[in-house]
Structures are given as structure tokens and as C-alpha cells.
Design an enzyme around this catalytic site. Sequence first.
Site, PDB file in Angstrom:
ATOM      1  N   ALA A  65      14.117   2.258  50.346  1.00 11.25           N
ATOM      2  CA  ALA A  65      12.941   2.252  51.210  1.00 11.25           C
ATOM      3  C   ALA A  65      12.477   3.698  51.328  1.00 11.25           C
ATOM      4  CB  ALA A  65      13.293   1.675  52.575  1.00 11.25           C
ATOM      5  N   GLY A 108      17.179   0.016  49.640  1.00 13.44           N
ATOM      6  CA  GLY A 108      16.213  -1.055  49.466  1.00 13.44           C
ATOM      7  C   GLY A 108      15.967  -1.410  48.007  1.00 13.44           C
ATOM      8  N   GLU A 111      18.617  -3.791  47.191  1.00 13.77           N
ATOM      9  CA  GLU A 111      18.321  -5.028  47.924  1.00 13.77           C
ATOM     10  C   GLU A 111      17.165  -5.793  47.287  1.00 13.77           C
ATOM     11  OE1 GLU A 111      18.283  -2.480  51.539  1.00 13.77           O
ATOM     12  OE2 GLU A 111      19.253  -4.207  52.464  1.00 13.77           O
ATOM     13  N   GLU A 131      22.680   3.746  52.830  1.00 10.93           N
ATOM     14  CA  GLU A 131      22.021   3.888  54.136  1.00 10.93           C
ATOM     15  C   GLU A 131      22.909   4.551  55.182  1.00 10.93           C
ATOM     16  OE1 GLU A 131      21.937   1.133  52.259  1.00 10.93           O
ATOM     17  OE2 GLU A 131      19.930   0.246  52.306  1.00 10.93           O
TER      18      GLU A 131
HETATM   19  C1  HXC Z   1      11.373   8.727  49.920  1.00  8.29           C
HETATM   20  C2  HXC Z   1      12.331   9.551  48.001  1.00  8.29           C
HETATM   21  C3  HXC Z   1      13.367   8.603  48.093  1.00  8.29           C
HETATM   22  C4  HXC Z   1      13.345   7.666  49.178  1.00  8.29           C
HETATM   23  C5  HXC Z   1      13.705   9.818  46.350  1.00  8.29           C
HETATM   24  N1  HXC Z   1      12.582  10.277  46.903  1.00  8.29           N
HETATM   25  N2  HXC Z   1      14.200   8.795  47.053  1.00  8.29           N
HETATM   26  N3  HXC Z   1      11.347   9.607  48.914  1.00  8.29           N
HETATM   27  N4  HXC Z   1      12.328   7.783  50.066  1.00  8.29           N
HETATM   28  N5  HXC Z   1      14.246   6.720  49.331  1.00  8.29           N
HETATM   29  C6  HXC Z   1      11.748  11.385  46.459  1.00  8.29           C
HETATM   30  C7  HXC Z   1      12.382  12.732  46.706  1.00  8.29           C
HETATM   31  O1  HXC Z   1      12.189  13.132  48.037  1.00  8.29           O
HETATM   32  C8  HXC Z   1      11.652  13.591  45.714  1.00  8.29           C
HETATM   33  O2  HXC Z   1      10.367  13.914  46.196  1.00  8.29           O
HETATM   34  C9  HXC Z   1      11.448  12.669  44.544  1.00  8.29           C
HETATM   35  O3  HXC Z   1      11.580  11.349  45.063  1.00  8.29           O
HETATM   36  C10 HXC Z   1      12.506  12.859  43.471  1.00  8.29           C
HETATM   37  O4  HXC Z   1      13.782  12.759  44.059  1.00  8.29           O
HETATM   38  P1  HXC Z   1      14.946  13.838  43.869  1.00  8.29           P
HETATM   39  O5  HXC Z   1      15.885  13.652  45.005  1.00  8.29           O
HETATM   40  O6  HXC Z   1      14.371  15.184  43.640  1.00  8.29           O
HETATM   41  O7  HXC Z   1      15.598  13.322  42.498  1.00  8.29           O
HETATM   42  P2  HXC Z   1      17.110  13.490  42.028  1.00  8.29           P
HETATM   43  O8  HXC Z   1      17.604  14.872  42.321  1.00  8.29           O
HETATM   44  O9  HXC Z   1      17.117  12.999  40.627  1.00  8.29           O
HETATM   45  O10 HXC Z   1      17.965  12.509  42.932  1.00  8.29           O
HETATM   46  C11 HXC Z   1      17.788  11.105  42.834  1.00  8.29           C
HETATM   47  C12 HXC Z   1      18.458  10.358  44.047  1.00  8.29           C
HETATM   48  C13 HXC Z   1      17.919  10.965  45.369  1.00  8.29           C
HETATM   49  C14 HXC Z   1      19.968  10.540  43.964  1.00  8.29           C
HETATM   50  C15 HXC Z   1      18.116   8.904  43.909  1.00  8.29           C
HETATM   51  O11 HXC Z   1      16.475  11.014  45.308  1.00  8.29           O
HETATM   52  C16 HXC Z   1      18.314  10.187  46.575  1.00  8.29           C
HETATM   53  O12 HXC Z   1      19.437  10.270  47.047  1.00  8.29           O
HETATM   54  N6  HXC Z   1      17.345   9.430  47.180  1.00  8.29           N
HETATM   55  C17 HXC Z   1      17.566   8.692  48.381  1.00  8.29           C
HETATM   56  C18 HXC Z   1      18.436   7.482  48.122  1.00  8.29           C
HETATM   57  C19 HXC Z   1      18.671   6.685  49.418  1.00  8.29           C
HETATM   58  O13 HXC Z   1      19.267   7.186  50.369  1.00  8.29           O
HETATM   59  N7  HXC Z   1      18.187   5.449  49.462  1.00  8.29           N
HETATM   60  C20 HXC Z   1      18.341   4.591  50.590  1.00  8.29           C
HETATM   61  C21 HXC Z   1      17.157   4.739  51.479  1.00  8.29           C
HETATM   62  S1  HXC Z   1      17.323   3.751  52.946  1.00  8.29           S
HETATM   63  P3  HXC Z   1       9.955  15.418  46.620  1.00  8.29           P
HETATM   64  O14 HXC Z   1       8.502  15.287  46.937  1.00  8.29           O
HETATM   65  O15 HXC Z   1      10.770  15.741  47.821  1.00  8.29           O
HETATM   66  O16 HXC Z   1      10.280  16.256  45.431  1.00  8.29           O
HETATM   67  C22 HXC Z   1      16.943   2.198  52.498  1.00  8.29           C
HETATM   68  C23 HXC Z   1      17.038   1.027  53.431  1.00  8.29           C
HETATM   69  C24 HXC Z   1      16.723   1.410  54.781  1.00  8.29           C
HETATM   70  O17 HXC Z   1      16.608   1.951  51.418  1.00  8.29           O
HETATM   71  C25 HXC Z   1      16.797   0.286  55.734  1.00  8.29           C
HETATM   72  C26 HXC Z   1      17.130   0.798  57.075  1.00  8.29           C
HETATM   73  C27 HXC Z   1      16.403   0.189  58.207  1.00  8.29           C
END
Ligand code: HXC
Length: 257
Positions: A65, A108, A111, A131
Site C-alpha cells: 500500500a 498490500g 495481499e 507491515e
Molecule cells: C510508497 C513506495 C513504497 C510504498 C516503494 N516506494 N515502496 N512508496 N509506498 N509501499 C517508493 C520509494 O519511496 C521510492 O520513491 C521508490 O518507490 C523506489 O523505492 P526504493 O526504496 O528506492 O527502491 P529499492 O531501494 O529498490 O527498495 C525496494 C523495497 C523498498 C525493498 C521494496 O522500496 C521498500 O521496502 N518498500 C516498502 C515495502 C513495504 O513496507 N511495504 C508494505 C507497505 S504497508 P522515492 O520517491 O522516495 O525515491 C502495506 C499494508 C498496509 O502494504 C496496511 C496497513 C493498514
Amino acid sequence: TENSLILTEQHGRVGLITLNRPEALNALSDAMGQQILAAAQAFDKDPGIGAIVITGSAKAFAAGADIKEMAAKSSVQMYISDWFSVWDALARVRTPMVAAVAGHALGGGCELAMIADFIIAGENAKFGQPEIKLGVIPGMGGSQRLTRAIGKAKAMEMVLTGRIMGAVEAEQTGLVARVVPVESLLEDALATAAVIAGMSKPVTMIAKEAVNAAFETTLAEGVRIERRSIFACFATDDQKEGMAAFMDKRPAEFKHR
Ligand code: HXC
């Protein structure tokens, strides 16, 4: 046709939805959820479509998400807007849906892949529910669907530690149906979906509903649902055609495909 956050295409009787927000690794914003649902519902209603494929890029199916969008949300806002209900609606789409997953399928993203009926994974696929590291828990069904897919021990470990699972382990544990080279992932998923789309659409819908009942009910009730469902199949012209074609030693010409 083109949208801002997704692309949709028709390949024969298969509807393809491609997540198209590469700058954010296909992070699922609210707007993207709406577009995915609208596309899937349009395919669902279209008699010319018999199966749906949902995919991302070679680097990311979806990295979760949209954290930037949700960070400031309040609990009450989420409750009032019934935030994430779009994904419940996606799970109610009746046309079979295959997720073709390469790269990150996190939070997400994992999911969303599990909302599809089955997953075909590229060799570089990475599944996880990280998460917990953000101070929250899965919110699009992950605590339930992951547990049903891979069992309590592994689901607990993943949800509590945020550990990422690779494609090989995902296949071993039953999270994915098959692992294929990333280069041939989409082609494979489209071909698999085309097989489904070559069957009778109402019968594949009935089959999907029957299998899904296994996750909702007792064995006895599930078998009752199956029994009523197979009797319903006999009310279709496609059952008559399928069995006639077998006896005539010819391919079936299903009407509803
Ligand atoms: C918003 C995101 C994002 C996310 C990546 N980006 N994941 N933006 N939401 N979930 C954005 C980054 O901020 C970045 O933008 C660009 O995408 C590229 O990501 P990088 O991190 O620079 O890439 P990399 O180094 O290759 O790392 C990849 C990654 C990492 C390991 C996947 O991006 C990551 O850990 N993302 C988050 C994963 C996560 O935690 N997902 C779960 C979310 S919670 P900028 O502009 O900053 O360069 C969820 C459910 C929630 O899904 C429900 C709760 C109520």
C-alpha cells in the site's frame, strides 16, 4: 486502453491489468485501487472475457500500500471511508484471476496477489508482509489469506518478523502455483489464463466459487455447496455440449466462451 496508474489490454478472451506506477514500485494508492477494481469489474461483466491476469513489472508486482499516502490517515477517517473495502470488492469478482508476480510483492502487494485465484511467480519474486516494521499489520486480508495459504508457523513468522520469502520457498509452501523464468512470466500467465478462458465462463465462475467455499465453511457444508453447484452445471448448455463433444470425439464448442 490507457489509464494513469494501470494499463488494460485484451489478449483474445483474457483481460490483462498491468500495474503502471514504476516510480513508486507500483505502491497501491487509493486511486490505483479504484482503477484496478473498475478494470476487473468491467472484465467480469464482459462475456468476451473469460479470465483476468494481473501483473506488475519485472522489478515489482507491488511494493505495498502507498505508505506516503496512508501515513497521516486517522483511524476514524479510515473507518468512515471504509478504507481498503475496494479490495473486498475485488475479491468478489467472479471471473478467474491469475496474478503474474515478479519482483517485490510486499505488504498490500502480497495481499493483492493472494486476492487473485492463484499466483504464477517469476524466479525473482519476493513475498512478504513487512507491515510490522511500520508499526501496523496487514490490512488487505494478508493475516487471513497468507495463513490459509502457507499455514500458521510460516505465516506467523512472516507477519511477526517481516521476513521476505523467495519464489522457491513460495512454491514449496503452496503460496504460488508455479515458478517460471521472469522473461516468460507474462507469456506463461496469459497462456494459462487462455486455457481457463477457453472453458465455459459460467462453469469456471461456479468452480471458483466452489473452491473458495473451502475457505469459508465446514467440510460438510462445503460439500453441499459443491453438490448444488455441480447440479447447477447440468442446467447449462455448456455441460450438454462438453459431454456431447467427448462422446463425438471432438473438441467442445462452448457457447459461453
Ligand atoms: C510508497 C513506495 C513504497 C510504498 C516503494 N516506494 N515502496 N512508496 N509506498 N509501499 C517508493 C520509494 O519511496 C521510492 O520513491 C521508490 O518507490 C523506489 O523505492 P526504493 O526504496 O528506492 O527502491 P529499492 O531501494 O529498490 O527498495 C525496494 C523495497 C523498498 C525493498 C521494496 O522500496 C521498500 O521496502 N518498500 C516498502 C515495502 C513495504 O513496507 N511495504 C508494505 C507497505 S504497508 P522515492 O520517491 O522516495 O525515491 C502495506 C499494508 C498496509 O502494504 C496496511 C496497513 C493498514
